[in-house]
Structure formats: C-alpha cells, structure tokens
Design a protein around this motif. Sequence first.
Motif, PDB file in Angstrom:
ATOM      1  N   ASP A  55       8.325  -1.047   0.356  1.00  0.00           N
ATOM      2  CA  ASP A  55       7.928  -2.293   0.537  1.00  0.00           C
ATOM      3  C   ASP A  55       6.466  -2.155   0.762  1.00  0.00           C
ATOM      4  OD1 ASP A  55       7.926  -4.802   0.127  1.00  0.00           O
ATOM      5  OD2 ASP A  55       8.543  -5.495   2.214  1.00  0.00           O
ATOM      6  N   ARG A  56       5.688  -2.249  -0.222  1.00  0.00           N
ATOM      7  CA  ARG A  56       4.211  -2.341   0.098  1.00  0.00           C
ATOM      8  C   ARG A  56       3.696  -2.440  -1.273  1.00  0.00           C
ATOM      9  NH1 ARG A  56       0.401   1.799   2.257  1.00  0.00           N
ATOM     10  NH2 ARG A  56      -0.878   0.603   1.050  1.00  0.00           N
ATOM     11  N   ASP A  57       2.345  -2.765  -1.396  1.00  0.00           N
ATOM     12  CA  ASP A  57       1.396  -2.810  -2.473  1.00  0.00           C
ATOM     13  C   ASP A  57      -0.050  -2.312  -2.087  1.00  0.00           C
ATOM     14  OD1 ASP A  57      -0.049  -4.943  -1.237  1.00  0.00           O
ATOM     15  OD2 ASP A  57       0.976  -6.482  -2.209  1.00  0.00           O
ATOM     16  N   GLU A  58      -0.950  -2.619  -3.135  1.00  0.00           N
ATOM     17  CA  GLU A  58      -2.201  -2.124  -2.999  1.00  0.00           C
ATOM     18  C   GLU A  58      -2.939  -2.387  -1.950  1.00  0.00           C
ATOM     19  OE1 GLU A  58      -1.081  -3.526  -5.899  1.00  0.00           O
ATOM     20  OE2 GLU A  58      -0.979  -1.894  -7.364  1.00  0.00           O
ATOM     21  N   THR A  59      -2.656  -3.614  -1.735  1.00  0.00           N
ATOM     22  CA  THR A  59      -3.484  -4.332  -0.576  1.00  0.00           C
ATOM     23  C   THR A  59      -3.032  -4.569   0.875  1.00  0.00           C
ATOM     24  OG1 THR A  59      -2.866  -6.619  -1.200  1.00  0.00           O
ATOM     25  CG2 THR A  59      -4.878  -5.803  -2.394  1.00  0.00           C
ATOM     26  N   ASP A  60      -1.780  -4.393   1.084  1.00  0.00           N
ATOM     27  CA  ASP A  60      -1.118  -4.583   2.364  1.00  0.00           C
ATOM     28  C   ASP A  60       0.313  -3.825   2.548  1.00  0.00           C
ATOM     29  OD1 ASP A  60       1.185  -6.231   1.880  1.00  0.00           O
ATOM     30  OD2 ASP A  60       0.508  -7.756   3.155  1.00  0.00           O
ATOM     31  N   ALA A  61       0.579  -3.344   3.638  1.00  0.00           N
ATOM     32  CA  ALA A  61       1.469  -2.423   3.776  1.00  0.00           C
ATOM     33  C   ALA A  61       2.867  -3.270   3.920  1.00  0.00           C
ATOM     34  CB  ALA A  61       1.311  -1.778   5.169  1.00  0.00           C
ATOM     35  N   ARG A  62       2.880  -4.539   4.324  1.00  0.00           N
ATOM     36  CA  ARG A  62       4.069  -5.172   4.187  1.00  0.00           C
ATOM     37  C   ARG A  62       4.853  -4.722   5.327  1.00  0.00           C
ATOM     38  NH1 ARG A  62       5.998  -6.508  -1.742  1.00  0.00           N
ATOM     39  NH2 ARG A  62       4.111  -7.279  -2.693  1.00  0.00           N
ATOM     40  N   ASP A  63       5.965  -4.398   5.318  1.00  0.00           N
ATOM     41  CA  ASP A  63       6.968  -3.963   6.332  1.00  0.00           C
ATOM     42  C   ASP A  63       7.265  -2.348   6.285  1.00  0.00           C
ATOM     43  OD1 ASP A  63       8.984  -3.938   4.664  1.00  0.00           O
ATOM     44  OD2 ASP A  63       9.961  -5.166   5.746  1.00  0.00           O
ATOM     45  N   LEU A  64       6.860  -1.768   4.957  1.00  0.00           N
ATOM     46  CA  LEU A  64       7.286  -0.253   4.512  1.00  0.00           C
ATOM     47  C   LEU A  64       8.721  -0.185   4.796  1.00  0.00           C
ATOM     48  CD1 LEU A  64       4.196   1.498   6.618  1.00  0.00           C
ATOM     49  CD2 LEU A  64       4.226   0.622   4.268  1.00  0.00           C
ATOM     50  N   ARG A  65       9.321  -1.086   4.856  1.00  0.00           N
ATOM     51  CA  ARG A  65      10.853  -0.864   4.790  1.00  0.00           C
ATOM     52  C   ARG A  65      11.326   0.177   3.419  1.00  0.00           C
ATOM     53  NH1 ARG A  65      14.168  -4.402   1.525  1.00  0.00           N
ATOM     54  NH2 ARG A  65      12.196  -5.507   1.174  1.00  0.00           N
ATOM     55  N   ARG A  66      12.066   0.826   3.680  1.00  0.00           N
ATOM     56  CA  ARG A  66      12.868   1.727   2.649  1.00  0.00           C
ATOM     57  C   ARG A  66      14.271   1.250   2.099  1.00  0.00           C
ATOM     58  NH1 ARG A  66       7.822   3.434   4.917  1.00  0.00           N
ATOM     59  NH2 ARG A  66       7.545   5.389   4.430  1.00  0.00           N
ATOM     60  N   VAL A  67      14.033   1.353   0.834  1.00  0.00           N
ATOM     61  CA  VAL A  67      15.577   0.686   0.055  1.00  0.00           C
ATOM     62  C   VAL A  67      15.979   1.848  -1.110  1.00  0.00           C
ATOM     63  CG1 VAL A  67      16.676  -0.872  -1.161  1.00  0.00           C
ATOM     64  CG2 VAL A  67      15.024  -1.629   0.633  1.00  0.00           C
ATOM     65  N   ARG A  68      17.197   2.433  -0.682  1.00  0.00           N
ATOM     66  CA  ARG A  68      17.572   3.518  -1.725  1.00  0.00           C
ATOM     67  C   ARG A  68      17.932   2.715  -3.135  1.00  0.00           C
ATOM     68  NH1 ARG A  68      21.842   6.338   2.143  1.00  0.00           N
ATOM     69  NH2 ARG A  68      22.169   4.061   2.460  1.00  0.00           N
ATOM     70  N   LYS A  69      17.519   3.226  -4.112  1.00  0.00           N
ATOM     71  CA  LYS A  69      17.712   2.460  -5.371  1.00  0.00           C
ATOM     72  C   LYS A  69      18.970   3.036  -5.968  1.00  0.00           C
ATOM     73  CE  LYS A  69      12.814   2.602  -6.176  1.00  0.00           C
ATOM     74  NZ  LYS A  69      11.453   2.987  -7.202  1.00  0.00           N
ATOM     75  N   ASP A  70      19.480   2.582  -7.175  1.00  0.00           N
ATOM     76  CA  ASP A  70      20.541   3.019  -7.808  1.00  0.00           C
ATOM     77  C   ASP A  70      20.435   4.531  -8.434  1.00  0.00           C
ATOM     78  OD1 ASP A  70      21.790   0.577  -7.477  1.00  0.00           O
ATOM     79  OD2 ASP A  70      21.347   0.178  -9.605  1.00  0.00           O
TER      80      ASP A  70
END
Length: 88
Positions: A55-70
Amino acid sequence: MHDDYRIAYLRSHLQACRQEIRDGVELLGYCAWSLTDILSWLNGYQKRYGFVYVDRDETDARDLRRVRKDSFFWYPRAIASGGEDLGG
C-alpha cells in the motif's frame, strides 16, 4: 486481493515453458518478477508486478501494508504440480 490478470499472465508463460520442455528444450527454470510490488522507474506504481500488494504510491508511503494477492496462493500450487495444474 484479486489479480486475475497476473495469474493469466503467469499461466501463459508457464504453458509456454511446459510446451518447450515437451519439445525437448532443457529448461533450467522460470523466475517470477517479484514477490512484492516494486516501484518501476518507468511506471511508478501504475503496474503491480508482485504476489504481495504494498500500500503505497509514487508520492507517499501510506501505511505500507502488505496484502497477499490471489496469485500468491495460485503460484505455489502451479509450481508444486510441476506446471500440470495451472487452473484458477
């Protein structure tokens, strides 16, 4: 997190690998691009390459949460079957 497009992409590559082996190619291995989403110098976070969403984008790190995808769950099954089980 759903990433059917990633599973379809990987499936097509593994099907091609399987066909090459059947045709006699000595395939040494196949490497998926990345475990986690990575920042691409060309695409930023527009394209997500990994099995785990970050959970991040180019401009801010957000919370850096990791989510396993299918695909995180699909890929080990495909590999464990030697590429014979490429179902969804």
